[in-house]
Scaffold this motif. Sequence first.
Motif, mmCIF file in Angstrom:
data_model
loop_
_atom_site.group_PDB
_atom_site.id
_atom_site.type_symbol
_atom_site.label_atom_id
_atom_site.label_comp_id
_atom_site.label_asym_id
_atom_site.label_seq_id
_atom_site.Cartn_x
_atom_site.Cartn_y
_atom_site.Cartn_z
ATOM 1 N N VAL A 249 0.848 -1.191 0.000
ATOM 2 C CA VAL A 249 0.000 0.000 0.000
ATOM 3 C C VAL A 249 0.891 1.252 0.000
ATOM 4 C CG1 VAL A 249 -1.686 1.325 1.339
ATOM 5 C CG2 VAL A 249 -2.002 -1.134 1.036
ATOM 6 N N GLY A 250 1.993 1.197 0.747
ATOM 7 C CA GLY A 250 2.947 2.306 0.764
ATOM 8 C C GLY A 250 3.575 2.538 -0.599
ATOM 9 N N VAL A 251 3.988 1.437 -1.235
ATOM 10 C CA VAL A 251 4.604 1.517 -2.566
ATOM 11 C C VAL A 251 3.615 2.112 -3.571
ATOM 12 C CG1 VAL A 251 5.293 0.043 -4.506
ATOM 13 C CG2 VAL A 251 6.317 -0.306 -2.259
ATOM 14 N N ILE A 252 2.355 1.713 -3.447
ATOM 15 C CA ILE A 252 1.326 2.202 -4.364
ATOM 16 C C ILE A 252 1.071 3.699 -4.142
ATOM 17 C CG2 ILE A 252 -1.178 2.072 -4.787
ATOM 18 C CD1 ILE A 252 -0.698 -1.076 -4.459
ATOM 19 N N LYS A 253 0.999 4.087 -2.878
ATOM 20 C CA LYS A 253 0.799 5.510 -2.573
ATOM 21 C C LYS A 253 1.950 6.342 -3.146
ATOM 22 C CE LYS A 253 -2.038 5.359 1.607
ATOM 23 N NZ LYS A 253 -1.985 5.235 3.070
ATOM 24 N N GLN A 254 3.163 5.837 -2.955
ATOM 25 C CA GLN A 254 4.351 6.509 -3.462
ATOM 26 C C GLN A 254 4.281 6.640 -4.986
ATOM 27 O OE1 GLN A 254 7.835 4.325 -2.443
ATOM 28 N NE2 GLN A 254 8.998 6.130 -1.817
ATOM 29 N N GLY A 255 3.872 5.546 -5.619
ATOM 30 C CA GLY A 255 3.751 5.535 -7.078
ATOM 31 C C GLY A 255 2.769 6.579 -7.560
ATOM 32 N N MET A 256 1.701 6.768 -6.799
ATOM 33 C CA MET A 256 0.667 7.717 -7.191
ATOM 34 C C MET A 256 1.107 9.169 -7.025
ATOM 35 S SD MET A 256 -2.822 6.087 -5.732
ATOM 36 C CE MET A 256 -3.548 4.589 -6.396
ATOM 37 N N MET A 257 2.175 9.383 -6.245
ATOM 38 C CA MET A 257 2.616 10.744 -5.966
ATOM 39 C C MET A 257 3.767 11.183 -6.862
ATOM 40 S SD MET A 257 0.688 12.133 -3.794
ATOM 41 C CE MET A 257 -0.876 11.288 -3.723
ATOM 42 N N GLN A 258 4.033 10.408 -7.907
ATOM 43 C CA GLN A 258 5.232 10.669 -8.705
ATOM 44 C C GLN A 258 5.111 11.811 -9.703
ATOM 45 O OE1 GLN A 258 6.518 6.961 -10.282
ATOM 46 N NE2 GLN A 258 7.834 6.524 -8.540
ATOM 47 N N SER A 259 3.934 12.094 -10.176
ATOM 48 C CA SER A 259 3.787 13.181 -11.149
ATOM 49 C C SER A 259 2.504 13.945 -10.851
ATOM 50 C CB SER A 259 3.728 12.604 -12.567
ATOM 51 O OG SER A 259 2.518 11.887 -12.737
ATOM 52 N N LEU A 260 2.356 15.091 -11.462
ATOM 53 C CA LEU A 260 1.156 15.884 -11.250
ATOM 54 C C LEU A 260 -0.062 15.108 -11.751
ATOM 55 C CD1 LEU A 260 -0.106 18.552 -10.349
ATOM 56 C CD2 LEU A 260 0.222 19.414 -12.665
ATOM 57 N N LYS A 261 0.114 14.484 -12.914
ATOM 58 C CA LYS A 261 -0.954 13.698 -13.517
ATOM 59 C C LYS A 261 -1.419 12.591 -12.555
ATOM 60 C CE LYS A 261 -0.939 10.608 -17.169
ATOM 61 N NZ LYS A 261 -0.442 10.119 -18.464
ATOM 62 N N SER A 262 -0.433 11.883 -12.005
ATOM 63 C CA SER A 262 -0.806 10.766 -11.132
ATOM 64 C C SER A 262 -1.381 11.265 -9.806
ATOM 65 C CB SER A 262 0.389 9.834 -10.897
ATOM 66 O OG SER A 262 1.391 10.486 -10.159
ATOM 67 N N LYS A 263 -0.953 12.464 -9.391
ATOM 68 C CA LYS A 263 -1.502 13.023 -8.150
ATOM 69 C C LYS A 263 -2.981 13.351 -8.299
ATOM 70 C CE LYS A 263 2.659 15.048 -6.157
ATOM 71 N NZ LYS A 263 3.435 16.276 -6.021
ATOM 72 N N ILE A 264 -3.332 13.890 -9.448
ATOM 73 C CA ILE A 264 -4.746 14.186 -9.720
ATOM 74 C C ILE A 264 -5.531 12.877 -9.764
ATOM 75 C CG2 ILE A 264 -6.362 15.121 -11.433
ATOM 76 C CD1 ILE A 264 -4.003 17.047 -12.246
ATOM 77 N N GLY A 265 -4.943 11.899 -10.432
ATOM 78 C CA GLY A 265 -5.573 10.581 -10.499
ATOM 79 C C GLY A 265 -5.800 10.000 -9.115
ATOM 80 N N ILE B 264 -11.489 7.234 -14.188
ATOM 81 C CA ILE B 264 -10.686 8.306 -14.793
ATOM 82 C C ILE B 264 -9.378 8.456 -14.018
ATOM 83 C CG2 ILE B 264 -10.589 10.796 -15.266
ATOM 84 C CD1 ILE B 264 -13.740 10.593 -15.541
ATOM 85 N N GLY B 265 -9.504 8.426 -12.695
ATOM 86 C CA GLY B 265 -8.313 8.499 -11.837
ATOM 87 C C GLY B 265 -7.339 7.377 -12.146
ATOM 88 N N ALA B 266 -7.879 6.176 -12.351
ATOM 89 C CA ALA B 266 -7.046 5.005 -12.619
ATOM 90 C C ALA B 266 -6.203 5.213 -13.872
ATOM 91 C CB ALA B 266 -7.926 3.763 -12.767
ATOM 92 N N LEU B 267 -6.815 5.804 -14.899
ATOM 93 C CA LEU B 267 -6.082 6.071 -16.138
ATOM 94 C C LEU B 267 -4.899 7.009 -15.884
ATOM 95 C CD1 LEU B 267 -8.877 6.539 -18.822
ATOM 96 C CD2 LEU B 267 -7.134 4.739 -18.725
ATOM 97 N N LEU B 268 -5.114 7.970 -15.002
ATOM 98 C CA LEU B 268 -4.069 8.951 -14.716
ATOM 99 C C LEU B 268 -2.932 8.379 -13.874
ATOM 100 C CD1 LEU B 268 -6.352 12.048 -13.973
ATOM 101 C CD2 LEU B 268 -4.995 11.666 -16.027
ATOM 102 N N VAL B 269 -3.261 7.481 -12.927
ATOM 103 C CA VAL B 269 -2.196 6.952 -12.052
ATOM 104 C C VAL B 269 -1.464 5.771 -12.692
ATOM 105 C CG1 VAL B 269 -3.285 7.683 -9.896
ATOM 106 C CG2 VAL B 269 -3.717 5.365 -10.737
ATOM 107 N N LYS B 270 -2.100 5.150 -13.686
ATOM 108 C CA LYS B 270 -1.580 3.901 -14.243
ATOM 109 C C LYS B 270 -0.082 3.921 -14.612
ATOM 110 C CE LYS B 270 -3.028 0.248 -17.349
ATOM 111 N NZ LYS B 270 -3.697 -0.017 -18.628
ATOM 112 N N PRO B 271 0.389 4.901 -15.399
ATOM 113 C CA PRO B 271 1.799 4.842 -15.813
ATOM 114 C C PRO B 271 2.760 4.865 -14.622
ATOM 115 C CG PRO B 271 0.594 6.546 -17.016
ATOM 116 C CD PRO B 271 -0.311 6.068 -15.939
ATOM 117 N N SER B 272 2.524 5.768 -13.670
ATOM 118 C CA SER B 272 3.415 5.860 -12.506
ATOM 119 C C SER B 272 3.343 4.590 -11.671
ATOM 120 C CB SER B 272 3.021 7.043 -11.617
ATOM 121 O OG SER B 272 3.119 8.233 -12.345
ATOM 122 N N LEU B 273 2.115 4.085 -11.517
ATOM 123 C CA LEU B 273 1.898 2.913 -10.687
ATOM 124 C C LEU B 273 2.587 1.688 -11.272
ATOM 125 C CD1 LEU B 273 0.452 2.824 -8.101
ATOM 126 C CD2 LEU B 273 -1.589 1.987 -9.235
#
Lengths: 339, 339
Positions: A249-265, B264-273
Amino acid sequence: MQEMIRVAVDAMGGDYAPAEMVKGVIDAVTLRQDIKVYLVGRKDAVEKELKKRSYSGSQIEVIHAEEVIETAEPPVMAIRKKKQSSIVMGMNMVKEKKADAFVSAGSSGAILVGGQVIVGRIKGVERPPLAPLIPTEKGVSLLIDCGANVDARASHLVQFAKMGSIYMENVLGVKNPKVAIVNIGAEEEKGNALVKETFPLLKNCPDVNFVGSIEAREIPHGQADVIVCEAFVGNVILKLYEGLSGTLVGVIKQGMMQSLKSKIGALLVKPSLKKTLKTFDATEYGGAPLLGLNGLVVKTHGSAKAKEVTNSIIQCVTFKEQEINEKIRKNIGTSPMEE
Amino acid sequence: MQEMIRVAVDAMGGDYAPAEMVKGVIDAVTLRQDIKVYLVGRKDAVEKELKKRSYSGSQIEVIHAEEVIETAEPPVMAIRKKKQSSIVMGMNMVKEKKADAFVSAGSSGAILVGGQVIVGRIKGVERPPLAPLIPTEKGVSLLIDCGANVDARASHLVQFAKMGSIYMENVLGVKNPKVAIVNIGAEEEKGNALVKETFPLLKNCPDVNFVGSIEAREIPHGQADVIVCEAFVGNVILKLYEGLSGTLVGVIKQGMMQSLKSKIGALLVKPSLKKTLKTFDATEYGGAPLLGLNGLVVKTHGSAKAKEVTNSIIQCVTFKEQEINEKIRKNIGTSPMEE
């Protein structure tokens, strides 16, 4: 008048004691009027927390305990020496039938030792197993034994299977619970000496709905309700379950915080994700009972917050109402292995 | 002329054989010119796959093997009877020094039995452990032993620690690798009989950088490079690791698909994740070596695809170049325990 279920709660054990313990207790007595809680711990500290919230005064009583057993203390010595500790005093209340159950987030070792030494085993029970519920895709499974009694014998594992079945059927309401033994392959001839010896005993045990071996890979899929293993293996499974879930869950949260795009996601997926991950959160299901004792002892996570404490207290009510110990006594007592 | 590393690859083992095996082999020889691969399996099936792509013809040779050992077959019997199987033939090539290593995604049992019976142990090695790399927050750890040899003795575990250290230092390039023993508590006095007996032996072993016990909860945090345990416990850890990671990722994906917003969020986080979860994907790191044999045998996942096959072949090159077996022979041979 309705019979009250009396639960002694260790106010001093766990990372968030006494605040979260007291909060959990207040929530429990607010939810149910048939519970009486004895909060065992340092009176001043406990009363300070109690004053912060309103509750039904007659349902909570503070029992002063001067001492606290720390997590790092050698358990046997701590139980012997610290007679005025919250753990020893709470367990003595169960022993003396002043309480039906004892809930603690304190030292696992002290709780396991105290359960055996102070509360005592039901006649015929060879070892009291610690049996936490672990989350799976389908709900929960009972992992039995995760305690401190390593190097178990086959007869112990058979008793674990019986006690686990009684618990899952009566406390969780699972009809005819499926029992599996942890193994390194699905075939009967696989396994170490202990598993090979236990397998035929479980297969021929009339009280148990034995479905065979379960590989560790299959445990998260929830294909068995009661998962039998000796304590070393059980402890490894339980702790890896907790550690790996947290890490991922930590790794996933970290992954989601890597870019602006992923943060919005991440903001968009958060509500749905939170709901889903909740089903994989062990604290939702209360603590782990130590089965086979003359009374009930429940160990919650050291990191237990109010919710887990509340759920653990409610769990004690079901345990008492369903007369689990009478069922264990009857079942283990009439076991052909015990004659 | 540069010396070629000769790797025999089981073309028939695994869920995606022979297609992914052949693909992985072609990728490996394309990456490195110093590898010669013997693809062992049914000639017609293998050649059909080979024809689909171009590659350096001199680097791949097909060795016809008429038989295939199925996963469900009893291993000892299969190794004894199926002399023309890809596993037996590939292992015989290692035994006869016609190949330096053998890579297979086939039956674990047959590979473990064949490794001992056909390839044979290095003199002084009591048991050849299966040692997969598992992903952690910090990189990877070597989990040793996950094989079929359950009910190990303390002397076996000490050898595992030594062989694992040599592997991590020389193949993975970890300087002075930290060795820990799987235990149910951090203190020296905790554990089952085997761990209690092994702990002081590891503590006093001059060749090993022993850091003490590791609880299963800590394994994903990567606090040890070599994680020593007996095979039953190792198998449980490895399979729960794989099972739980898969389940959690599945649960998370499901959670993300619950509403339009979360989709929609999933599409945005996918690459980083995807990038982050890749570090937790065991197939990135190649297969698990069976250490302590007169040659190298590598077991990949049954579900191995081309990438894992390629990585496993490259792993064999490093193993050979770093003269791991010579180092094991020297280290185990001079061990005070062996005299």
